[in-house]
Scaffold this active site. Sequence first.
Site, mmCIF file in Angstrom:
data_model
loop_
_atom_site.group_PDB
_atom_site.id
_atom_site.type_symbol
_atom_site.label_atom_id
_atom_site.label_comp_id
_atom_site.label_asym_id
_atom_site.label_seq_id
_atom_site.Cartn_x
_atom_site.Cartn_y
_atom_site.Cartn_z
ATOM 1 N N PRO A 88 0.849 -1.191 0.000
ATOM 2 C CA PRO A 88 0.000 0.000 0.000
ATOM 3 C C PRO A 88 0.887 1.245 0.000
ATOM 4 O O PRO A 88 1.891 1.290 0.706
ATOM 5 C CB PRO A 88 -0.759 -0.109 1.331
ATOM 6 C CG PRO A 88 0.101 -0.958 2.212
ATOM 7 C CD PRO A 88 0.847 -1.885 1.299
ATOM 8 N N GLN A 94 -7.196 -1.036 3.738
ATOM 9 C CA GLN A 94 -6.356 -0.742 4.904
ATOM 10 C C GLN A 94 -6.942 0.403 5.725
ATOM 11 O O GLN A 94 -7.348 1.434 5.186
ATOM 12 C CB GLN A 94 -4.937 -0.362 4.477
ATOM 13 C CG GLN A 94 -4.009 -0.284 5.692
ATOM 14 C CD GLN A 94 -2.587 0.126 5.357
ATOM 15 O OE1 GLN A 94 -2.357 1.254 4.961
ATOM 16 N NE2 GLN A 94 -1.644 -0.787 5.533
ATOM 17 N N CYS A 135 2.905 3.435 9.636
ATOM 18 C CA CYS A 135 3.114 4.746 9.012
ATOM 19 C C CYS A 135 3.981 5.633 9.908
ATOM 20 O O CYS A 135 3.660 5.844 11.083
ATOM 21 C CB CYS A 135 1.761 5.421 8.759
ATOM 22 S SG CYS A 135 1.953 7.017 7.951
ATOM 23 N N GLY A 146 6.908 -2.545 -2.851
ATOM 24 C CA GLY A 146 6.325 -1.232 -3.106
ATOM 25 C C GLY A 146 7.122 -0.446 -4.135
ATOM 26 O O GLY A 146 6.857 -0.502 -5.345
HETATM 27 C C1 LIG Z 1 4.926 7.232 -0.692
HETATM 28 C C2 LIG Z 1 4.683 6.068 0.233
HETATM 29 C C3 LIG Z 1 3.403 5.858 0.740
HETATM 30 C C4 LIG Z 1 3.152 4.798 1.617
HETATM 31 N N1 LIG Z 1 1.872 4.597 2.082
HETATM 32 C C5 LIG Z 1 1.609 3.526 2.889
HETATM 33 C C6 LIG Z 1 0.279 3.240 3.322
HETATM 34 O O1 LIG Z 1 -0.702 3.925 2.975
HETATM 35 N N2 LIG Z 1 0.102 2.161 4.139
HETATM 36 C C7 LIG Z 1 1.143 1.366 4.540
HETATM 37 O O2 LIG Z 1 0.934 0.412 5.290
HETATM 38 N N3 LIG Z 1 2.400 1.597 4.126
HETATM 39 C C8 LIG Z 1 2.650 2.652 3.302
HETATM 40 N N4 LIG Z 1 3.931 2.847 2.839
HETATM 41 C C9 LIG Z 1 4.979 1.875 3.174
HETATM 42 C C10 LIG Z 1 5.067 0.791 2.076
HETATM 43 O O3 LIG Z 1 3.894 0.013 2.041
HETATM 44 C C11 LIG Z 1 6.280 -0.132 2.300
HETATM 45 O O4 LIG Z 1 6.162 -0.702 3.577
HETATM 46 C C12 LIG Z 1 7.606 0.608 2.218
HETATM 47 O O5 LIG Z 1 7.645 1.454 1.082
HETATM 48 C C13 LIG Z 1 8.777 -0.376 2.156
HETATM 49 O O6 LIG Z 1 8.626 -1.251 1.058
HETATM 50 P P1 LIG Z 1 9.420 -1.025 -0.341
HETATM 51 O O7 LIG Z 1 10.871 -0.890 0.007
HETATM 52 O O8 LIG Z 1 9.100 -2.238 -1.144
HETATM 53 O O9 LIG Z 1 8.896 0.244 -0.943
HETATM 54 C C14 LIG Z 1 4.202 3.918 1.988
HETATM 55 C C15 LIG Z 1 5.481 4.132 1.470
HETATM 56 C C16 LIG Z 1 5.731 5.181 0.601
HETATM 57 C C17 LIG Z 1 7.133 5.369 0.057
#
Ligand SMILES: Cc1cc2nc3c(=O)[nH]c(=O)nc-3n(C[C@H](O)[C@H](O)[C@H](O)COP(=O)(O)O)c2cc1C
Length: 335
Positions: free
Chosen positions: A8, A69, A99, A224
Amino acid sequence: MNHITLAPMEGVVDYLLRELLSEIGGIDLCVTEFIRVTDTRLPTSVFHRICPELKHGCQTRAGTPVHIQFLGNNPQLLALNAAKAAEIGARGIDLNFGCPAKTVCRHKGGAILLQEPELIHDIVKAIRKAVPDEMPVTAKIRLGYLDGDLAIDNAKAIEDAGANGLAVHARTKLQGYKPPAYWEDIVAIREAVDIPVVANGDIFSVEDARRCREITGCQRIMVGRGVLRNPGLPKAIASSTADKHHCDEQHYGEQRWHQSLDILQRFTRKVVQVAEYPEADHPYGINNPKRYLDGRLKQWLSMMSKTSEQARQLFEQIKRETCIRGMSEKVYRAT
Ligand SMILES: Cc1cc2nc3c(=O)[nH]c(=O)nc-3n(C[C@H](O)[C@H](O)[C@H](O)COP(=O)(O)O)c2cc1C
């Protein structure tokens, strides 16, 4: 089953992105941007804005299920809204305990709750009770708030409360998004609970996915930013799982930009359609197409630029464009 969840991402992975990214393949599950619950039972319109898929079986056009979520700290209110989500067609509920945003944490939401495993337990339990038994309830955590001391307590609290799964972003709130992600710290969490644990953080390549699975012992992963940099990544990871001889990152690297450009162009076309035919019944929830396209393209291209020179060049070209036509034409003409 590829065991890959699209992470997400608030302000980034919305309905349109979920539609386009899941079409490419490899993604088994999407999770919406968080719906913040503060003091009321939210109207259906809020759920439909964040998750238009609710109107179509709560899955993307490609058939990928979408879970909703929530973010909040009040067990009863969250349960009330989870029950409402279930009533209007949700297929699963996920809870955001990760978050790191200051405003969110100041209002006692997201990662700050990692300091209170009992409250996390009460939230998950209230939601578990409020939705049908067969509906998955999951939680997403970080390793901790300032440190990882409560990681196991939080994971157990979530399991004891009846959750069906747990995604762990392998950093504390304090570590923000700074590399590295501490995959090795997920091992103790996985070993402490019986529910499936999903490993998350810094999976940017097929090889990262392989190493993350090997180190954490988790088959399930959540990706993500890696998908935004390379929309073909989940499919590449999925095929490398099916055929180990195919896990050559180089092989996919060549196709990467063309696939990325294709999805950027399709994305742009959809937004331009909303701008050109605002009265048509678009499900995308885009109020201001120009601002939306401008923001999302820049955000997306700047993420892609980390690994793609072509993306960087396109970013430079559209950077100062102020009208939707100029921006879209540059995207269409890019090669
Ligand atoms: C711009 C942005 C928005 C995010 N929004 C959410 C969110 O709404 N809910 C959530 O659980 N995590 C959120 N995250 C965290 C991501 O889901 C994820 O845990 C994090 O980016 C690490 O994974 P990655 O390295 O694959 O990006 C967000 C991350 C980013 C960078």
